[in-house]
Scaffold this motif. Structure first.
Motif, PDB file in Angstrom:
ATOM      1  N   TYR A   1       0.816  -1.218   0.000  1.00 46.73           N
ATOM      2  CA  TYR A   1       0.000   0.000   0.000  1.00 46.73           C
ATOM      3  C   TYR A   1       0.850   1.268   0.000  1.00 46.73           C
ATOM      4  O   TYR A   1       0.316   2.372   0.052  1.00 46.73           O
ATOM      5  CB  TYR A   1      -0.914   0.021   1.228  1.00 46.73           C
ATOM      6  CG  TYR A   1      -1.809  -1.192   1.334  1.00 46.73           C
ATOM      7  CD1 TYR A   1      -2.855  -1.390   0.441  1.00 46.73           C
ATOM      8  CD2 TYR A   1      -1.603  -2.140   2.332  1.00 46.73           C
ATOM      9  CE1 TYR A   1      -3.674  -2.509   0.530  1.00 46.73           C
ATOM     10  CE2 TYR A   1      -2.417  -3.254   2.438  1.00 46.73           C
ATOM     11  CZ  TYR A   1      -3.446  -3.439   1.539  1.00 46.73           C
ATOM     12  OH  TYR A   1      -4.257  -4.547   1.635  1.00 46.73           O
ATOM     13  N   SER A   2       2.150   1.115  -0.057  1.00 47.51           N
ATOM     14  CA  SER A   2       3.018   2.277   0.132  1.00 47.51           C
ATOM     15  C   SER A   2       3.029   3.221  -1.056  1.00 47.51           C
ATOM     16  O   SER A   2       3.467   4.364  -0.931  1.00 47.51           O
ATOM     17  CB  SER A   2       4.453   1.812   0.426  1.00 47.51           C
ATOM     18  OG  SER A   2       4.990   1.100  -0.686  1.00 47.51           O
ATOM     19  N   GLY A   3       2.565   2.780  -2.209  1.00 49.01           N
ATOM     20  CA  GLY A   3       2.598   3.641  -3.386  1.00 49.01           C
ATOM     21  C   GLY A   3       1.717   4.863  -3.262  1.00 49.01           C
ATOM     22  O   GLY A   3       2.074   5.957  -3.719  1.00 49.01           O
ATOM     23  N   LEU A   4       0.549   4.709  -2.636  1.00 49.95           N
ATOM     24  CA  LEU A   4      -0.362   5.843  -2.452  1.00 49.95           C
ATOM     25  C   LEU A   4      -0.010   6.532  -1.149  1.00 49.95           C
ATOM     26  O   LEU A   4      -0.239   5.995  -0.067  1.00 49.95           O
ATOM     27  CB  LEU A   4      -1.818   5.364  -2.437  1.00 49.95           C
ATOM     28  CG  LEU A   4      -2.871   6.477  -2.347  1.00 49.95           C
ATOM     29  CD1 LEU A   4      -2.818   7.383  -3.581  1.00 49.95           C
ATOM     30  CD2 LEU A   4      -4.262   5.885  -2.186  1.00 49.95           C
ATOM     31  N   GLU A   5       0.563   7.709  -1.243  1.00 44.73           N
ATOM     32  CA  GLU A   5       0.995   8.463  -0.067  1.00 44.73           C
ATOM     33  C   GLU A   5      -0.111   9.451   0.295  1.00 44.73           C
ATOM     34  O   GLU A   5      -0.168  10.564  -0.212  1.00 44.73           O
ATOM     35  CB  GLU A   5       2.320   9.155  -0.368  1.00 44.73           C
ATOM     36  CG  GLU A   5       3.415   8.150  -0.742  1.00 44.73           C
ATOM     37  CD  GLU A   5       4.689   8.783  -1.248  1.00 44.73           C
ATOM     38  OE1 GLU A   5       4.646   9.954  -1.703  1.00 44.73           O
ATOM     39  OE2 GLU A   5       5.741   8.115  -1.211  1.00 44.73           O
ATOM     40  N   THR A   6      -1.007   9.016   1.189  1.00 45.26           N
ATOM     41  CA  THR A   6      -2.281   9.724   1.369  1.00 45.26           C
ATOM     42  C   THR A   6      -2.189  11.020   2.152  1.00 45.26           C
ATOM     43  O   THR A   6      -3.165  11.737   2.248  1.00 45.26           O
ATOM     44  CB  THR A   6      -3.307   8.806   2.058  1.00 45.26           C
ATOM     45  OG1 THR A   6      -2.758   8.309   3.281  1.00 45.26           O
ATOM     46  CG2 THR A   6      -3.684   7.641   1.157  1.00 45.26           C
ATOM     47  N   GLY A   7      -1.068  11.341   2.735  1.00 40.80           N
ATOM     48  CA  GLY A   7      -0.977  12.581   3.504  1.00 40.80           C
ATOM     49  C   GLY A   7       0.212  13.425   3.116  1.00 40.80           C
ATOM     50  O   GLY A   7       0.994  13.837   3.960  1.00 40.80           O
ATOM     51  N   SER A   8       0.365  13.724   1.846  1.00 39.00           N
ATOM     52  CA  SER A   8       1.590  14.367   1.374  1.00 39.00           C
ATOM     53  C   SER A   8       1.560  15.885   1.400  1.00 39.00           C
ATOM     54  O   SER A   8       2.606  16.516   1.257  1.00 39.00           O
ATOM     55  CB  SER A   8       1.901  13.918  -0.056  1.00 39.00           C
ATOM     56  OG  SER A   8       2.193  12.542  -0.100  1.00 39.00           O
TER      57      SER A   8
END
Length: 550
Positions: A340-347
């Motif tokens: 799941y690391s590809g989507l960095e939801t809090g950038s």
């Protein structure tokens, strides 16, 4: 799935409970003062904002950086940066929130949106502002909008996409093959072979370090790597993981964890583990690695370039090779697949102090343009730093025609530079882009130009075959879970106490100040006293809400 257009209605319904600054941001955000969306400069008049961001030793000064100057000239927007070390940023930013000294913008770090957005109103909702001001983002990231929503239905943080293949298997261990050759031994494949190699190294080189590591940095924890021979260390607070049935557990309370610690203690008992590993940071480890006598046999780094520079210390750089996880006594052999690391939801977040959120969002939208990410990573001088769509027959790591070609001078290096921002930015880097960098199939992987191929090959050959497989009964890593404000507040103290206790107990068990036989039950009771079960229950509730709700 909710449609994005529903966000406007939801935002209006919530307007009465959102601070007035956020209401303004949602309705206009200063857009009326700006040039047409998608054009530059963003404003005819200069605009200035403050930004909290992550620092890194190989970026000299964001304020004077060449790419910073490029963005100022392009957009007519200037930022004053507060750059904070990765391990200090949570404490530092929370203090600023609590003392009302926080900045306009936060990038490359995700503050607690449930607390500081949903509950406190410091992070403003971005729903309508995204749609109105970020055409690149909507095109590239629109499919992920629902995954960005907090429990109140609003978006408080932009997500980035960085589908980095080698980062999804970032927990790597490297071995100095020169020492293996001198000792006449092969790369170890099992925990027993690893023990034997370490023992021989300690006997052969009593003044050197068999196993290096650090307590902070990018995948520099030697304990976490060794645990892959016994169970999955997810890297989460409390070592939380999911069973194949979707039940939340803590790996740190299992018999497998205890046996892992017992094995690591056996390595400590023969003098293979350097005591400094438990307290030093990655920069101190790097200093040790670059001593003239090269004192370390095994060392964990997400990329060996974080420990040794390929240009200034090339001979030593070439000596280190990535190894596979070790097969444990019961056949366990896991390297975590952080899928799941590809989507960095809090950038990227905007606070209620920002006078013109629309301008800020148009500024960050550049990074989602065709060439925005590559300019931030390698420099904005097209033709000198990089070439887009090279017509010289180049191919990428994936064997397809190359999307772009990075010049030799602009390649990633751990040496200090002031030309670009490296990875310390919100990114749009899908897999095809990451793998589309021109790469000579015969590139020398012992050079900076060959780093991506070195990491790609190491991941493909040494790690991907051993990623966890829930279908075989393995524990699994957690997806991104959205907490309510109450849950987030309750977790704030518990997570830190649980993490600190697991870490301190881990050191005590390995060094022998606690007994894995006599003190284990007390350890489990102390974890409960820290709130581990409460933490598990909260995470389980969040998981069930998102993935089990009918």
């Amino acid at each position: 799935m909710r449609k994005f257009t529903k966000a406007a209605a939801m935002l209006c319904a919530a307007a009465m409970v959102i601070p007035s600054a956020s209401v303004f941001a949602a309705e206009d955000g200063g857009a009326s003062e700006l040039t047409e969306v998608g054009t530059y400069p963003i404003s005819e008049e200069p605009l200035e904002f403050t930004m909290f961001r992550t620092n890194m030793p190989n970026v000299e000064d964001f304020q004077t950086n060449d790419f910073t100057k490029y963005m100022e000239d392009l957009t007519n927007i200037k930022f004053t940066f507060e750059a904070v070390a990765r391990d200090d940023r949570a404490e530092k930013l929370n203090m600023e929130f609590n003392t009302n000294t926080y900045p306009d913008v936060i990038m490359h770090y995700a503050p607690d949106a449930a607390k500081w957005g949903v509950e406190e109103g410091i992070l403003i909702p971005l729903d309508d502002l995204i749609e109105a001001n970020m055409p690149n983002y909507m095109e590239k990231m629109g499919q992920y909008l629902d995954q960005m929503r907090e429990t109140d239905g609003h978006i408080y943080q932009l997500a980035g996409l960085n589908e980095c293949y080698h980062c999804q298997y970032a927990r790597k261990m490297w071995v100095n093959t020169k020492y293996l050759d001198e000792m006449g031994v092969d790369v170890p494949q099992t925990t027993q072979e690893f023990y034997d190699v370490c023992k021989k190294f300690v006997e052969t080189y009593p003044d050197k370090i068999a196993i290096g590591g650090a307590s902070s940095g990018w995948y520099v924890d030697f304990v976490a790597w060794l645990m892959g021979s016994f169970t999955l260390d997810s890297g989460e607070y409390g070592k939380l993981a999911l069973t194949p049935d979707g039940e939340m557990v803590s790996a740190a309370t299992t018999e497998e964890w205890r046996e892992g610690l017992r094995y690591i203690k056996s390595l400590y008992d023969i003098g293979a583990i350097y005591d400094g590993n438990f307290t030093q940071d990655s920069e101190q480890l790097r200093t040790i690695m670059n001593q003239e006598d090269v004192p370390v046999l095994f060392v964990p780094f997400g990329t060996i370039s974080d420990g040794i520079d390929s240009d200034s210390n090339n001979e030593v750089y070439r000596q280190y090779q990535c190894i596979s996880p070790l097969e444990g006594p019961d056949g366990t052999r896991i390297t975590p697949y952080f899928k799941y690391s590809g989507l960095e939801t809090g950038s990227f977040s905007i606070t209620d102090k920002c006078s013109n959120p629309a301008a800020v969002l148009r500024w960050v939208d550049y990074f989602f343009s065709e060439k925005g990410d590559i300019s931030a990573q390698f420099g904005a001088d097209e033709g000198k730093d990089w070439v887009w769509e090279p017509n010289d027959g180049s191919v990428g790591l994936n064997g397809e025609p190359a999307m772009y070609k990075i010049s030799d001078d602009a390649q990633y290096s751990s040496e200090v530079q002031n030309h670009d921002w490296q990875d310390l930015v919100i990114r749009y880097a899908p897999a095809e882009y990451r793998l589309g960098a021109a790469t000579d199939p015969d590139v020398d992987t012992g050079t900076s130009a060959g780093l991506e191929k070195l990491l790609y090959d190491a991941t493909k050959e040494k790690q991907e075959p051993y990623g966890q497989n829930p279908e075989n009964g393995d524990l699994d890593v957690l997806p991104d879970l959205k907490m309510t404000a109450d849950e987030s507040t309750e977790l704030q103290t518990i997570q830190v106490e649980v993490k600190n206790y697991i870490n301190s107990a881990k050191v005590a068990f390995i060094t022998g100040t606690k007994s894995l036989d006599d003190d284990w039950d007390t350890y489990l009771k102390e974890l409960d006293a820290c709130g581990l079960q409460t933490m598990i229950d909260i995470y389980q509730a969040a998981y069930d809400r998102q993935f089990k709700a009918e």
